[in-house]
Every structure is written in structure tokens, then in C-alpha cells.
Design a protein around this motif. Structure first.
Motif, PDB file in Angstrom:
ATOM      1  N   PHE A 105       0.687  -1.166  -0.064  1.00 50.09           N
ATOM      2  CA  PHE A 105      -0.009   0.049   0.000  1.00 50.09           C
ATOM      3  C   PHE A 105       0.839   1.190  -0.043  1.00 50.09           C
ATOM      4  O   PHE A 105       0.381   2.447   0.210  1.00 50.09           O
ATOM      5  N   SER A 106       2.102   1.342  -0.301  1.00 54.46           N
ATOM      6  CA  SER A 106       2.832   2.296  -0.414  1.00 54.46           C
ATOM      7  C   SER A 106       3.590   2.242  -1.640  1.00 54.46           C
ATOM      8  O   SER A 106       4.349   1.233  -2.001  1.00 54.46           O
ATOM      9  N   TYR A 107       4.038   3.500  -2.311  1.00 53.51           N
ATOM     10  CA  TYR A 107       4.937   3.326  -3.522  1.00 53.51           C
ATOM     11  C   TYR A 107       6.496   3.425  -2.872  1.00 53.51           C
ATOM     12  O   TYR A 107       6.466   4.346  -2.206  1.00 53.51           O
ATOM     13  N   VAL A 108       7.254   2.966  -3.674  1.00 50.56           N
ATOM     14  CA  VAL A 108       8.631   3.196  -3.375  1.00 50.56           C
ATOM     15  C   VAL A 108       9.367   3.197  -4.808  1.00 50.56           C
ATOM     16  O   VAL A 108       9.065   3.200  -5.639  1.00 50.56           O
ATOM     17  N   THR A 109      10.626   3.482  -4.561  1.00 52.34           N
ATOM     18  CA  THR A 109      11.407   3.687  -5.798  1.00 52.34           C
ATOM     19  C   THR A 109      11.673   2.346  -6.170  1.00 52.34           C
ATOM     20  O   THR A 109      11.864   1.330  -5.546  1.00 52.34           O
ATOM     21  N   ARG A 110      11.730   2.132  -7.537  1.00 52.06           N
ATOM     22  CA  ARG A 110      12.035   0.670  -8.252  1.00 52.06           C
ATOM     23  C   ARG A 110      13.306   0.365  -8.059  1.00 52.06           C
ATOM     24  O   ARG A 110      13.674  -0.752  -7.584  1.00 52.06           O
ATOM     25  N   ASP A 111      14.102   1.300  -8.010  1.00 50.12           N
ATOM     26  CA  ASP A 111      15.665   0.899  -7.302  1.00 50.12           C
ATOM     27  C   ASP A 111      15.748   0.374  -5.765  1.00 50.12           C
ATOM     28  O   ASP A 111      16.496  -0.466  -5.831  1.00 50.12           O
ATOM     29  N   SER A 112      14.931   1.080  -5.130  1.00 52.04           N
ATOM     30  CA  SER A 112      15.028   0.437  -3.731  1.00 52.04           C
ATOM     31  C   SER A 112      14.311  -0.942  -3.788  1.00 52.04           C
ATOM     32  O   SER A 112      14.648  -1.866  -2.928  1.00 52.04           O
ATOM     33  N   MET A 113      13.266  -1.227  -4.478  1.00 47.19           N
ATOM     34  CA  MET A 113      12.735  -2.268  -4.662  1.00 47.19           C
ATOM     35  C   MET A 113      13.634  -3.641  -5.086  1.00 47.19           C
ATOM     36  O   MET A 113      13.909  -4.601  -4.531  1.00 47.19           O
ATOM     37  N   ARG A 114      14.590  -3.192  -6.073  1.00 51.09           N
ATOM     38  CA  ARG A 114      15.558  -4.210  -6.682  1.00 51.09           C
ATOM     39  C   ARG A 114      16.476  -4.307  -5.401  1.00 51.09           C
ATOM     40  O   ARG A 114      16.753  -5.578  -5.092  1.00 51.09           O
ATOM     41  N   ARG A 115      16.905  -3.324  -4.504  1.00 51.31           N
ATOM     42  CA  ARG A 115      17.909  -3.633  -3.536  1.00 51.31           C
ATOM     43  C   ARG A 115      17.212  -4.463  -2.448  1.00 51.31           C
ATOM     44  O   ARG A 115      17.690  -5.537  -2.055  1.00 51.31           O
ATOM     45  N   PHE A 116      15.776  -4.376  -2.188  1.00 53.44           N
ATOM     46  CA  PHE A 116      15.082  -4.962  -1.063  1.00 53.44           C
ATOM     47  C   PHE A 116      15.141  -6.414  -1.825  1.00 53.44           C
ATOM     48  O   PHE A 116      15.442  -7.336  -0.947  1.00 53.44           O
ATOM     49  N   GLU A 117      14.950  -6.839  -2.889  1.00 55.40           N
ATOM     50  CA  GLU A 117      14.644  -8.259  -3.561  1.00 55.40           C
ATOM     51  C   GLU A 117      15.989  -8.659  -3.260  1.00 55.40           C
ATOM     52  O   GLU A 117      16.325  -9.805  -2.927  1.00 55.40           O
ATOM     53  N   ALA A 118      17.096  -7.919  -3.570  1.00 56.14           N
ATOM     54  CA  ALA A 118      18.621  -8.501  -3.369  1.00 56.14           C
ATOM     55  C   ALA A 118      18.875  -8.928  -2.250  1.00 56.14           C
ATOM     56  O   ALA A 118      19.846  -9.665  -1.681  1.00 56.14           O
ATOM     57  N   ALA A 119      18.316  -8.062  -1.083  1.00 60.76           N
ATOM     58  CA  ALA A 119      18.676  -8.265   0.316  1.00 60.76           C
ATOM     59  C   ALA A 119      17.812  -9.053   0.980  1.00 60.76           C
ATOM     60  O   ALA A 119      17.609  -9.106   2.319  1.00 60.76           O
ATOM     61  N   ASP A 120      17.052 -10.143   0.052  1.00 64.03           N
ATOM     62  CA  ASP A 120      16.316 -11.129   0.793  1.00 64.03           C
ATOM     63  C   ASP A 120      15.050 -10.438   1.566  1.00 64.03           C
ATOM     64  O   ASP A 120      14.634 -10.690   2.898  1.00 64.03           O
ATOM     65  N   GLY A 121      14.517  -9.255   1.273  1.00 62.52           N
ATOM     66  CA  GLY A 121      13.343  -8.636   1.965  1.00 62.52           C
ATOM     67  C   GLY A 121      13.601  -7.705   2.926  1.00 62.52           C
ATOM     68  O   GLY A 121      12.626  -7.439   3.673  1.00 62.52           O
ATOM     69  N   ASP A 122      14.855  -7.410   3.030  1.00 64.82           N
ATOM     70  CA  ASP A 122      15.267  -6.374   4.099  1.00 64.82           C
ATOM     71  C   ASP A 122      14.353  -4.915   4.103  1.00 64.82           C
ATOM     72  O   ASP A 122      14.749  -4.302   2.818  1.00 64.82           O
ATOM     73  N   PRO A 123      13.415  -4.661   4.771  1.00 65.75           N
ATOM     74  CA  PRO A 123      12.634  -3.417   4.459  1.00 65.75           C
ATOM     75  C   PRO A 123      13.479  -2.177   4.375  1.00 65.75           C
ATOM     76  O   PRO A 123      13.050  -1.138   4.144  1.00 65.75           O
ATOM     77  N   ASP A 124      14.470  -2.074   5.317  1.00 64.44           N
ATOM     78  CA  ASP A 124      15.565  -1.144   5.273  1.00 64.44           C
ATOM     79  C   ASP A 124      16.014  -0.473   4.119  1.00 64.44           C
ATOM     80  O   ASP A 124      16.435   0.627   3.758  1.00 64.44           O
ATOM     81  N   GLN A 125      15.725  -1.267   3.031  1.00 63.39           N
ATOM     82  CA  GLN A 125      16.577  -0.957   1.784  1.00 63.39           C
ATOM     83  C   GLN A 125      15.325  -0.165   0.970  1.00 63.39           C
ATOM     84  O   GLN A 125      15.627   0.483   0.023  1.00 63.39           O
ATOM     85  N   LEU A 126      14.175  -0.084   1.176  1.00 66.91           N
ATOM     86  CA  LEU A 126      12.980   0.509   0.585  1.00 66.91           C
ATOM     87  C   LEU A 126      12.975   2.039   0.746  1.00 66.91           C
ATOM     88  O   LEU A 126      13.011   2.303   1.811  1.00 66.91           O
ATOM     89  N   VAL A 127      12.800   2.666  -0.168  1.00 64.56           N
ATOM     90  CA  VAL A 127      12.716   4.086  -0.156  1.00 64.56           C
ATOM     91  C   VAL A 127      11.152   4.574  -0.599  1.00 64.56           C
ATOM     92  O   VAL A 127      10.931   4.530  -1.616  1.00 64.56           O
ATOM     93  N   PRO A 128      10.275   4.971   0.452  1.00 63.68           N
ATOM     94  CA  PRO A 128       9.062   5.319   0.068  1.00 63.68           C
ATOM     95  C   PRO A 128       9.014   6.631  -0.809  1.00 63.68           C
ATOM     96  O   PRO A 128      10.061   7.491  -0.731  1.00 63.68           O
ATOM     97  N   VAL A 129       7.964   6.813  -1.287  1.00 62.53           N
ATOM     98  CA  VAL A 129       7.601   7.918  -2.318  1.00 62.53           C
ATOM     99  C   VAL A 129       6.464   8.550  -1.977  1.00 62.53           C
ATOM    100  O   VAL A 129       5.436   7.889  -1.765  1.00 62.53           O
ATOM    101  N   GLN A 130       6.323   9.956  -2.077  1.00 65.74           N
ATOM    102  CA  GLN A 130       5.142  10.662  -2.002  1.00 65.74           C
ATOM    103  C   GLN A 130       4.583  10.874  -3.257  1.00 65.74           C
ATOM    104  O   GLN A 130       5.193  11.111  -4.269  1.00 65.74           O
ATOM    105  N   ILE A 131       3.465  10.482  -3.355  1.00 68.35           N
ATOM    106  CA  ILE A 131       2.833  10.669  -4.692  1.00 68.35           C
ATOM    107  C   ILE A 131       1.758  11.678  -4.716  1.00 68.35           C
ATOM    108  O   ILE A 131       0.887  11.638  -3.753  1.00 68.35           O
ATOM    109  N   GLU A 132       1.514  12.473  -5.723  1.00 68.35           N
ATOM    110  CA  GLU A 132       0.648  13.545  -5.674  1.00 68.35           C
ATOM    111  C   GLU A 132      -0.041  13.373  -7.280  1.00 68.35           C
ATOM    112  O   GLU A 132       0.897  13.649  -8.346  1.00 68.35           O
ATOM    113  N   PHE A 133      -1.370  13.346  -7.375  1.00 68.15           N
ATOM    114  CA  PHE A 133      -2.200  13.151  -8.664  1.00 68.15           C
ATOM    115  C   PHE A 133      -2.716  14.690  -8.850  1.00 68.15           C
ATOM    116  O   PHE A 133      -3.184  15.268  -8.057  1.00 68.15           O
ATOM    117  N   ASN A 134      -2.381  15.192 -10.201  1.00 69.94           N
ATOM    118  CA  ASN A 134      -3.044  16.460 -10.566  1.00 69.94           C
ATOM    119  C   ASN A 134      -3.680  16.134 -11.989  1.00 69.94           C
ATOM    120  O   ASN A 134      -3.044  15.869 -12.795  1.00 69.94           O
TER     121      ASN A 134
END
Length: 190
Positions: A105-134
Motif C-alpha cells: 500500500f505504499s509507493y517506493v522507488t523501483r531501484d530500492s525495490m531491487r535492493r530489497f529483493e537482492a537483500a532477501d526482503g530487508d525493508p530498510d532497503q525500501l525508499v518510500p515515495v510521496q505521490i501527488e495526482f494532478n
């Protein structure tokens, strides 16, 4: 599971696997619906289009290469603002550089998702993203995104942005006869 040092809170590992598996399959270069995850995301995108609900289109768009292939313009402008260039949708898709993905339920950068996957699901690798719809009067949508550190809030999402951690950018979608299509993926200089 408790929150990590960047304020991102995860939930059960099972939910994470449901969200990550389709992303990994989509990132593997699937141009068409080749697995159940892509089929699910294509159905979600079609439902969002039928309901004329652009915000509901972004989640499947961000998480599935098959959805991006179906709902991208024939050419996409991409790159850093001021020096962006236009290339075919196929060439853009091959770069596999769509900047955001949704997990838990949160957007994160794709690069951080790749780090997350490479680190066996370490949530500290994820970089959350603020999204604004206009939305504009001609039904175009611009999605501004900004990576950052967040103060945890109530409910879903990363919480309240307390500091930007990167330059972010924007995604521009124009309306089609029955949905929207990506026409620009522009990154802010930084």
C-alpha cells in the motif's frame, strides 16, 4: 513487524510475497501477460479505465510491465528535465526504468525495490515515495513523485513527508478513447 529506520512499516511476509512476485515477473521483461500476476494487474487496469478512475490505474501500471506495454503511448518522452528525449514505447520498456512500484500500500522507488529483493526482503532497503495526482481540465494526469523520509501516520501509506531524499520527477498521462496512456517520464535534476 516493526518499522524500519526510514519510517516504512511492513506487514506480514505473505503479503509482501504477493506484491513482490508479480513485480519481479513483470521486471523480467514480460511484454505480454505471461503469468497470473500480469493477468491480475491487466484486469485491475481495465477496471480502472472502465470506471474512469485514474488513481486506481497507477498501481497496476507501476507494478506490471504488461500493463505499461498496453497503456503507454507509441513514443514516450523520458530523461532529466531540460534534456529529455523521445523514444519508442518498446525502447522505453526495454530500459525497465519506470521509477516507482507499489508494495504493501505504499509507493517506493523501483531501484530500492531491487535492493530489497537482492537483500532477501530487508525493508530498510525500501525508499518510500510521496505521490501527488494532478488532473487537468482536458483529463490529462500528472503524477508527481518524490522519495523521502516519512513520519509514520495512521492507515495505509508511508505517512507524512519530513524530508526529501532524492530529486523525484513526474509522469504524464494523456487520455485516450477509453483510458490513459503514459507520454512522459521526466526526472528532476539532482
Amino acid at each position: 513487524m516493526t518499522g524500519s529506520r526510514n519510517g516504512w512499516c511492513g506487514t506480514a511476509a505473505a503479503l509482501l510475497l504477493v506484491a513482490v512476485a508479480p513485480v519481479a515477473a513483470a521486471d523480467a521483461g514480460a511484454g505480454a501477460a505471461t503469468d497470473e500476476g500480469d493477468k491480475m494487474f491487466l484486469d485491475m487496469a481495465q477496471q480502472a479505465c472502465q470506471a474512469a478512475d485514474f488513481p486506481s490505474l497507477l498501481w497496476p501500471f507501476a507494478n506490471s510491465a504488461a500493463v505499461r506495454a498496453r497503456y503507454s503511448a507509441a513514443s514516450v518522452r523520458h530523461g532529466v528535465a531540460g534534456s529529455s528525449q523521445v523514444e519508442s514505447a518498446a525502447a522505453y520498456a526495454k530500459r525497465d526504468a519506470f521509477p516507482i512500484v507499489m508494495i504493501d500500500f505504499s509507493y517506493v522507488t523501483r531501484d530500492s525495490m531491487r535492493r530489497f529483493e537482492a537483500a532477501d526482503g530487508d525493508p530498510d532497503q525500501l525508499v518510500p515515495v510521496q505521490i501527488e495526482f494532478n488532473g487537468s481540465s482536458d483529463n490529462r494526469y500528472r503524477v508527481d513523485w518524490l522519495p523521502g523520509r516519512f513520519e509514520p501516520g495512521e492507515g495505509d501509506g508511508p505517512g507524512t513527508l519530513i524530508a526529501a531524499t532524492g530529486p523525484g520527477g513526474y509522469l504524464l498521462f494523456r487520455p485516450t478513447r477509453d483510458c490513459w496512456e503514459l507520454v512522459e517520464d521526466i526526472r528532476n535534476p539532482g
